[in-house]
Design a protein around this motif. Structure first.
Motif, PDB file in Angstrom:
ATOM      1  N   UNK A 129       0.883  -1.261  -0.007  1.00 35.49           N
ATOM      2  CA  UNK A 129      -0.062  -0.142   0.033  1.00 35.49           C
ATOM      3  C   UNK A 129       0.647   1.163   0.087  1.00 35.49           C
ATOM      4  N   UNK A 130       1.843   1.304   0.623  1.00 33.60           N
ATOM      5  CA  UNK A 130       2.680   2.552   0.832  1.00 33.60           C
ATOM      6  C   UNK A 130       3.564   2.561  -0.497  1.00 33.60           C
ATOM      7  N   UNK A 131       3.967   1.595  -1.105  1.00 33.37           N
ATOM      8  CA  UNK A 131       4.656   1.751  -2.376  1.00 33.37           C
ATOM      9  C   UNK A 131       3.579   2.123  -3.449  1.00 33.37           C
ATOM     10  N   UNK A 132       2.346   1.788  -3.181  1.00 31.83           N
ATOM     11  CA  UNK A 132       1.283   2.546  -4.402  1.00 31.83           C
ATOM     12  C   UNK A 132       1.185   3.780  -3.860  1.00 31.83           C
ATOM     13  N   UNK A 133       1.146   4.138  -2.816  1.00 31.28           N
ATOM     14  CA  UNK A 133       1.109   5.658  -2.499  1.00 31.28           C
ATOM     15  C   UNK A 133       2.244   6.449  -2.966  1.00 31.28           C
ATOM     16  N   UNK A 134       3.499   5.924  -2.676  1.00 28.27           N
ATOM     17  CA  UNK A 134       4.762   6.593  -3.442  1.00 28.27           C
ATOM     18  C   UNK A 134       4.510   6.819  -4.893  1.00 28.27           C
ATOM     19  N   UNK A 135       4.027   5.869  -5.525  1.00 29.30           N
ATOM     20  CA  UNK A 135       4.251   6.018  -6.938  1.00 29.30           C
ATOM     21  C   UNK A 135       3.060   6.681  -7.658  1.00 29.30           C
ATOM     22  N   UNK A 136       1.964   7.038  -6.769  1.00 21.24           N
ATOM     23  CA  UNK A 136       0.590   7.717  -7.188  1.00 21.24           C
ATOM     24  C   UNK A 136       0.410   9.117  -6.637  1.00 21.24           C
ATOM     25  N   UNK A 141      -2.481  13.919  -6.997  1.00 21.64           N
ATOM     26  CA  UNK A 141      -2.865  15.212  -6.081  1.00 21.64           C
ATOM     27  C   UNK A 141      -3.572  16.347  -6.968  1.00 21.64           C
ATOM     28  N   UNK A 142      -4.806  16.860  -6.481  1.00 21.03           N
ATOM     29  CA  UNK A 142      -5.323  17.688  -7.431  1.00 21.03           C
ATOM     30  C   UNK A 142      -4.638  18.995  -7.754  1.00 21.03           C
ATOM     31  N   UNK A 143      -3.717  19.548  -6.923  1.00 12.73           N
ATOM     32  CA  UNK A 143      -3.074  20.549  -7.506  1.00 12.73           C
ATOM     33  C   UNK A 143      -1.502  20.280  -6.861  1.00 12.73           C
ATOM     34  N   UNK A 144      -0.684  21.397  -7.177  1.00 14.56           N
ATOM     35  CA  UNK A 144       0.686  21.450  -6.778  1.00 14.56           C
ATOM     36  C   UNK A 144       1.013  21.807  -5.434  1.00 14.56           C
ATOM     37  N   UNK A 145      -0.170  22.423  -4.852  1.00 12.89           N
ATOM     38  CA  UNK A 145       0.187  22.921  -3.372  1.00 12.89           C
ATOM     39  C   UNK A 145      -0.170  21.916  -2.361  1.00 12.89           C
ATOM     40  N   UNK A 146       0.134  22.101  -1.150  1.00 21.57           N
ATOM     41  CA  UNK A 146       0.045  21.299  -0.172  1.00 21.57           C
ATOM     42  C   UNK A 146      -1.636  20.737  -0.176  1.00 21.57           C
ATOM     43  N   UNK A 147      -1.814  19.556  -0.024  1.00 16.99           N
ATOM     44  CA  UNK A 147      -3.202  19.145   0.290  1.00 16.99           C
ATOM     45  C   UNK A 147      -3.813  19.501   1.551  1.00 16.99           C
ATOM     46  N   UNK A 148      -5.172  19.756   1.659  1.00 10.17           N
ATOM     47  CA  UNK A 148      -5.918  19.811   2.648  1.00 10.17           C
ATOM     48  C   UNK A 148      -6.426  18.697   3.230  1.00 10.17           C
ATOM     49  N   UNK A 149      -6.901  18.657   4.674  1.00  9.79           N
ATOM     50  CA  UNK A 149      -7.049  17.465   5.558  1.00  9.79           C
ATOM     51  C   UNK A 149      -8.017  16.688   4.537  1.00  9.79           C
ATOM     52  N   UNK A 150      -9.218  17.174   3.862  1.00  9.01           N
ATOM     53  CA  UNK A 150     -10.202  16.499   3.349  1.00  9.01           C
ATOM     54  C   UNK A 150      -9.427  15.691   2.075  1.00  9.01           C
ATOM     55  N   UNK A 152      -6.197  14.823   1.946  1.00  9.40           N
ATOM     56  CA  UNK A 152      -5.340  13.906   2.484  1.00  9.40           C
ATOM     57  C   UNK A 152      -6.246  12.394   2.642  1.00  9.40           C
ATOM     58  N   UNK A 153      -7.434  12.625   3.498  1.00 11.37           N
ATOM     59  CA  UNK A 153      -8.193  11.884   3.757  1.00 11.37           C
ATOM     60  C   UNK A 153      -8.916  11.059   2.471  1.00 11.37           C
ATOM     61  N   UNK A 154      -9.111  11.678   1.741  1.00  8.28           N
ATOM     62  CA  UNK A 154      -9.780  11.031   0.408  1.00  8.28           C
ATOM     63  C   UNK A 154      -8.618  10.340  -0.007  1.00  8.28           C
ATOM     64  N   UNK A 155      -7.358  10.628  -0.246  1.00 11.43           N
ATOM     65  CA  UNK A 155      -6.479   9.461  -1.142  1.00 11.43           C
ATOM     66  C   UNK A 155      -5.777   8.451  -0.174  1.00 11.43           C
ATOM     67  N   UNK A 156      -6.031   8.909   1.379  1.00 12.42           N
ATOM     68  CA  UNK A 156      -5.702   7.608   2.228  1.00 12.42           C
ATOM     69  C   UNK A 156      -6.476   6.712   1.856  1.00 12.42           C
ATOM     70  N   UNK A 157      -8.099   6.867   1.663  1.00 10.92           N
ATOM     71  CA  UNK A 157      -8.988   5.752   1.697  1.00 10.92           C
ATOM     72  C   UNK A 157      -8.825   5.255   0.458  1.00 10.92           C
ATOM     73  N   UNK A 158      -8.532   5.921  -0.749  1.00 11.03           N
ATOM     74  CA  UNK A 158      -8.313   5.326  -2.020  1.00 11.03           C
ATOM     75  C   UNK A 158      -7.207   4.286  -2.077  1.00 11.03           C
ATOM     76  N   UNK A 159      -6.104   4.688  -1.540  1.00 12.14           N
ATOM     77  CA  UNK A 159      -4.924   3.789  -1.390  1.00 12.14           C
ATOM     78  C   UNK A 159      -4.621   2.954  -0.399  1.00 12.14           C
ATOM     79  N   UNK A 160      -5.626   2.909   0.612  1.00 13.92           N
ATOM     80  CA  UNK A 160      -5.423   1.996   1.774  1.00 13.92           C
ATOM     81  C   UNK A 160      -4.525   2.171   2.630  1.00 13.92           C
ATOM     82  N   UNK A 167       0.492  12.447   4.526  1.00 11.63           N
ATOM     83  CA  UNK A 167       1.253  13.654   4.860  1.00 11.63           C
ATOM     84  C   UNK A 167       2.731  13.573   4.835  1.00 11.63           C
ATOM     85  N   UNK A 168       3.236  12.387   5.434  1.00 14.95           N
ATOM     86  CA  UNK A 168       4.460  12.139   5.436  1.00 14.95           C
ATOM     87  C   UNK A 168       5.299  12.121   3.958  1.00 14.95           C
TER      88      UNK A 168
END
Length: 281
Positions: A129-136, A141-150, A152-160, A167-168
């Motif tokens: 799952x972490x490797x999937x996060x790394x490569x995706x 990311x919807x924009x180049x700026x830092x993601x907001x909490x919502x 972050x939570x959406x991406x975490x849920x999608x990638x497990x 965030x890290x």
């Protein structure tokens, strides 16, 4: 069944290599099936070579997508070529799937493994799952700026993965090098890190630093001494030269073996060296 193929090396000019691989004709589906059957039934190495050569341009296209990881494009291509050869070896022409569709997975898998082995910022990509996060992360990311909490939570849920891991990883991607010295001699108002970092001049700190350097030096020498001559040559050529480090294909040509064999020797040598370094520490 194993095979080693003489294919163009990406170790020189990338532009020349791309021109070279683009000259190889793309096979029709009928030709592809015929060659794959010949490889499967007769161990026809020439058939394997034709299948590989006709798909080298695919590896180049995939490798281009990984430019942002700070690794040599030639090495990314060479790792992808290893994945392509593995795909050709395992391809079943009776399944009705074109080789290119089957090979994409193997090409990306080899490139991913190479990046994870060599990219110094990756410390948490240990699970699937972490490797999937790394490569995706970048593409999702919807924009180049830092993601907001919502987001972050959406991406975490999608990638497990955990939101904290998103965030890290994002922090690692967005981290930038900081100059210790002022960028300009005329910029008197700039406070660079060199102005406020401690100098570590206290005797205990100096002693500890010296001991650490000594142990690391001894550890590296002992680790290298534990290797046979060929393994040591490969490690030194790949990782210990200050300039002009050798690629897998450079060493394959020099030692008369396949690039994958060089990588296998390198992996075993690294593992042996880690054991020796731990013993010294």
């Amino acid at each position: 069944m194993t095979f080693a193929l003489a294919i163009p090396s990406a170790g020189g000019s990338i532009e020349s290599y791309i021109q070279s691989v683009n000259r190889f004709r793309i096979l029709s589906q009928e030709e592809e099936i015929r060659l794959a059957r010949s490889l499967r039934d007769e161990d026809n190495i020439d058939a394997a070579r034709q299948l590989v050569l006709s798909h080298l341009r695919v590896v180049v296209a995939i490798a281009r997508g990984y430019k942002g990881y700070g690794l040599p494009q030639a090495d990314l291509i060479q790792e992808g070529n290893i994945g392509l050869m593995k795909a050709v070896k395992r391809y079943d022409p009776e399944r009705g799937v074109r080789l290119v569709s089957f090979a994409v997975h193997w090409i990306k898998a080899e490139i991913h493994e190479f990046i994870l082995r060599n990219w110094r910022l990756v410390k948490i990509a240990t699970t699937k799952a972490q490797r999937k996060l790394f490569f995706n992360l970048r593409s999702m990311k919807p924009v180049l700026d830092t993601m907001n909490p919502a987001e972050v939570n959406t991406m975490a849920k999608q990638l497990g993965v955990k939101a904290e891991e998103v965030v890290e990883m994002e922090t690692r991607f967005n981290g930038r090098d900081i100059s210790l010295e002022p960028l300009s001699e005329d910029d008197d108002d700039t406070f660079s890190p060199v102005a406020y970092l401690t100098d570590g001049s206290e005797p205990p700190q100096l002693l500890e630093a010296e001991q650490t350097r000594r142990l690391r030096g001894e550890g590296l020498e002992r680790a290298l001494a534990s290797l046979d001559a060929r393994s040591r040559h490969i490690i030194e050529a790949r990782w210990l030269r200050e300039n002009d480090s050798a690629t897998l294909h450079d060493l394959a040509g020099e030692l008369g073996v396949s690039a994958e064999r060089i990588r296998q020797i390198e992996a075993k040598a690294m593992e042996k060296m880690r054991g020796a370094m731990v013993a010294v520490a």
